[in-house]
Design an enzyme around this catalytic site. Structure first.
Site, PDB file in Angstrom:
ATOM      1  N   ASP A   1       0.176  -6.760  -1.965  1.00  0.00           N
ATOM      2  CA  ASP A   1       1.464  -6.570  -2.446  1.00  0.00           C
ATOM      3  C   ASP A   1       2.577  -7.143  -1.758  1.00  0.00           C
ATOM      4  O   ASP A   1       2.664  -6.541  -0.633  1.00  0.00           O
ATOM      5  CB  ASP A   1       1.796  -5.208  -2.732  1.00  0.00           C
ATOM      6  CG  ASP A   1       3.109  -4.833  -3.698  1.00  0.00           C
ATOM      7  OD1 ASP A   1       3.962  -5.449  -3.346  1.00  0.00           O
ATOM      8  OD2 ASP A   1       3.136  -3.764  -4.218  1.00  0.00           O
TER       9      ASP A   1
ATOM     10  N   ASN B   1       4.255  -2.677  -8.823  1.00  0.00           N
ATOM     11  CA  ASN B   1       5.330  -1.656  -8.787  1.00  0.00           C
ATOM     12  C   ASN B   1       6.047  -1.913  -9.946  1.00  0.00           C
ATOM     13  O   ASN B   1       5.810  -2.653 -10.939  1.00  0.00           O
ATOM     14  CB  ASN B   1       5.972  -1.354  -7.496  1.00  0.00           C
ATOM     15  CG  ASN B   1       7.002  -2.678  -7.205  1.00  0.00           C
ATOM     16  OD1 ASN B   1       7.604  -3.263  -8.009  1.00  0.00           O
ATOM     17  ND2 ASN B   1       6.462  -3.388  -5.792  1.00  0.00           N
TER      18      ASN B   1
ATOM     19  N   ASP C   1      -7.374   4.960 -10.845  1.00  0.00           N
ATOM     20  CA  ASP C   1      -6.528   5.072  -9.746  1.00  0.00           C
ATOM     21  C   ASP C   1      -5.883   6.458  -9.636  1.00  0.00           C
ATOM     22  O   ASP C   1      -4.729   6.511 -10.406  1.00  0.00           O
ATOM     23  CB  ASP C   1      -5.405   3.963  -9.435  1.00  0.00           C
ATOM     24  CG  ASP C   1      -4.580   4.221  -8.273  1.00  0.00           C
ATOM     25  OD1 ASP C   1      -4.853   4.986  -7.508  1.00  0.00           O
ATOM     26  OD2 ASP C   1      -3.434   3.569  -8.562  1.00  0.00           O
TER      27      ASP C   1
ATOM     28  N   ASN D   1      -4.601   0.500  -2.134  1.00  0.00           N
ATOM     29  CA  ASN D   1      -3.143   0.097  -1.710  1.00  0.00           C
ATOM     30  C   ASN D   1      -2.200   1.160  -0.785  1.00  0.00           C
ATOM     31  O   ASN D   1      -1.258   1.060  -1.077  1.00  0.00           O
ATOM     32  CB  ASN D   1      -2.506  -0.270  -3.040  1.00  0.00           C
ATOM     33  CG  ASN D   1      -1.847   0.856  -3.828  1.00  0.00           C
ATOM     34  OD1 ASN D   1      -2.587   1.410  -4.601  1.00  0.00           O
ATOM     35  ND2 ASN D   1      -0.441   1.100  -3.789  1.00  0.00           N
TER      36      ASN D   1
END
Length: 419
Positions: free
Chosen positions: A292, A321, A220, A268
């Site tokens: 999320d 997170n 990512d 995301n």
């Protein structure tokens, strides 16, 4: 209306939690990260817990919502959105800088408001579950699994006050993964990229594949690469990647990458609200969405997203997170109710050494057991909460808003390797 379900009070406690110097494309994590703990107190004396981001722009929205909630029922979670829009919708209450890009894509006033509402919704559900003697997953329709799988979250990092040490090359990343495997039993690994040149990050993924053959691997870079660089990395790693997450920034760029590679793309960043879904799905820009509940406005809306992904044949995983035990419990409760959860969920939690819950959730074979205790199944450690709030009060303002670029400048003004 049952008076025991009416909100008597809402307590907001901003805190600062210790965070190791993890690296990303914007810079480095600060030594302390702001979080906001929400307590919804009912007239029956039950306290429901929620957690979200604690930066000043979130606090400014949370305060009027906290003032407006007393007298309403904890069952009215759908009404939170209209209430928040009414009391928090004034643009003067929102920092003018919210349109700046970030690790979650472009921020807007609406996205910030949803992140605040998410903590209030979770707190209301926790209070409702405790009052009724039911776990939150029962309030969401019931669990479909008894445990939820999580993935190891690997980071390039500097040596810091933490016990993990430095990881600035493939050997350091592999050593980090070995520790995650040994301590928590994680079966899959995700590397936060966009830090070093793509060739170095390709080498790190290759080293992981050699060390852990057959294990799912993810990379990512948070939209740091061009379309051509993204395609080159996809070609180099197509035989080992489970998916490539947000290699390029924005739906058009992601769609172009997706049209030219068979490596599944996840996001995301370009799909974080329902308004962003039609363009991304129609363009074929992503094959996996990382939900999320902090982004989407809570647990019910996470389930709505899951149903939408299922209808369109888009896979589902879960983003994380820098969260504490309250958010991890909420993530696990909602994940337990999603039939179409195709991949192990992300979690930063092993990196966090501090918490506000009395007992840290324990990973076994890379999984968390789904609690059947009333509400979220976690209890607040008031001494820990007070100590972390005291740190927030005593801070000179340096850490009350997360700024990875500023943290990097303070850590290594001469460059990422400090040379």
């Amino acid at each position: 209306m049952n008076p025991e379900l009416l909100v008597e009070d809402v307590r907001l406690t901003p805190i600062l939690i210790a965070d190791p110097p993890l690296l990303n494309t914007q810079g480095a994590h600060q030594p302390f990260t702001p979080r906001l703990i929400v307590e919804v107190v009912t007239q029956g004396g039950v306290v429901g817990l929620g957690e979200t981001y604690g930066d000043g722009k979130y606090l400014r929205l949370a305060r009027p919502l906290a003032e407006a909630l007393p007298g309403r029922s904890v069952t009215d979670v759908n009404g939170l959105f209209a209430l928040a829009e009414r009391v928090c919708g004034d643009s003067r209450a929102v920092d003018e800088r919210v349109d700046a890009g970030g690790l979650r894509g472009v921020q807007t006033a609406d996205k910030l408001r949803l992140s605040v509402v998410s903590a209030f919704e979770v707190a209301c559900l926790d209070a409702l579950g405790k009052t009724l003697g039911l776990p939150v997953h029962a309030l969401l329709g019931g669990k479909v699994r008894d445990s939820v799988e999580y993935s190891a979250y690997l980071f390039y990092k500097y040596a810091g006050a933490d016990e993990w040490g430095e990881a600035l090359d493939p050997a350091g990343i592999v050593a980090q993964a070995r520790r995650f495997d040994r301590a928590y039993g994680f079966r899959s690994f995700k590397l936060k990229g966009g830090v070093f040149p793509p060739e170095e990050e390709i080498a790190a993924i290759r080293a992981l594949a050699e060390e852990f053959p057959g294990r799912p691997l993810r990379l990512d870079p948070n939209g740091a690469w061009s379309v051509e660089t993204s395609l080159r990395v996809a070609r180099e790693l197509e035989d080992v990647l489970e998916y490539l997450e947000d290699p390029a920034s924005g739906t058009p760029a992601m769609a172009e990458v997706a049209s030219r590679t068979d490596v599944p793309l996840a996001t995301n960043m370009c799909v974080t609200t329902f308004e962003e879904v039609p363009e991304a799905f129609a363009a074929g820009a992503v094959r996996i969405v990382l939900c999320d509940h902090h982004y989407w406005g809570g647990l019910h809306r996470t389930r709505e997203l899951a149903a939408l992904c299922r209808a369109y044949g888009v896979g589902l995983s879960m983003h994380s997170n820098t969260h504490l035990g309250i958010s991890l419990a909420a993530m696990t409760q909602v994940a337990a109710t999603l039939p179409h959860l195709d991949h192990a969920c992300d979690t930063h939690y092993p990196w966090q050494t501090e918490d506000v819950v009395t007992a840290r959730p324990a990973f076994r074979d890379g999984r968390l057991a789904v609690s059947d205790a009333p509400g979220l199944g976690v209890a607040l450690d008031r001494d820990a909460l007070a100590a972390l709030h005291r740190r927030w009060l005593e801070d000179d303002g340096t850490h009350r808003d997360r700024d990875d670029a500023a943290a990097m400048r303070r850590l290594r003004p001469q460059g990422i390797r400090g040379e």
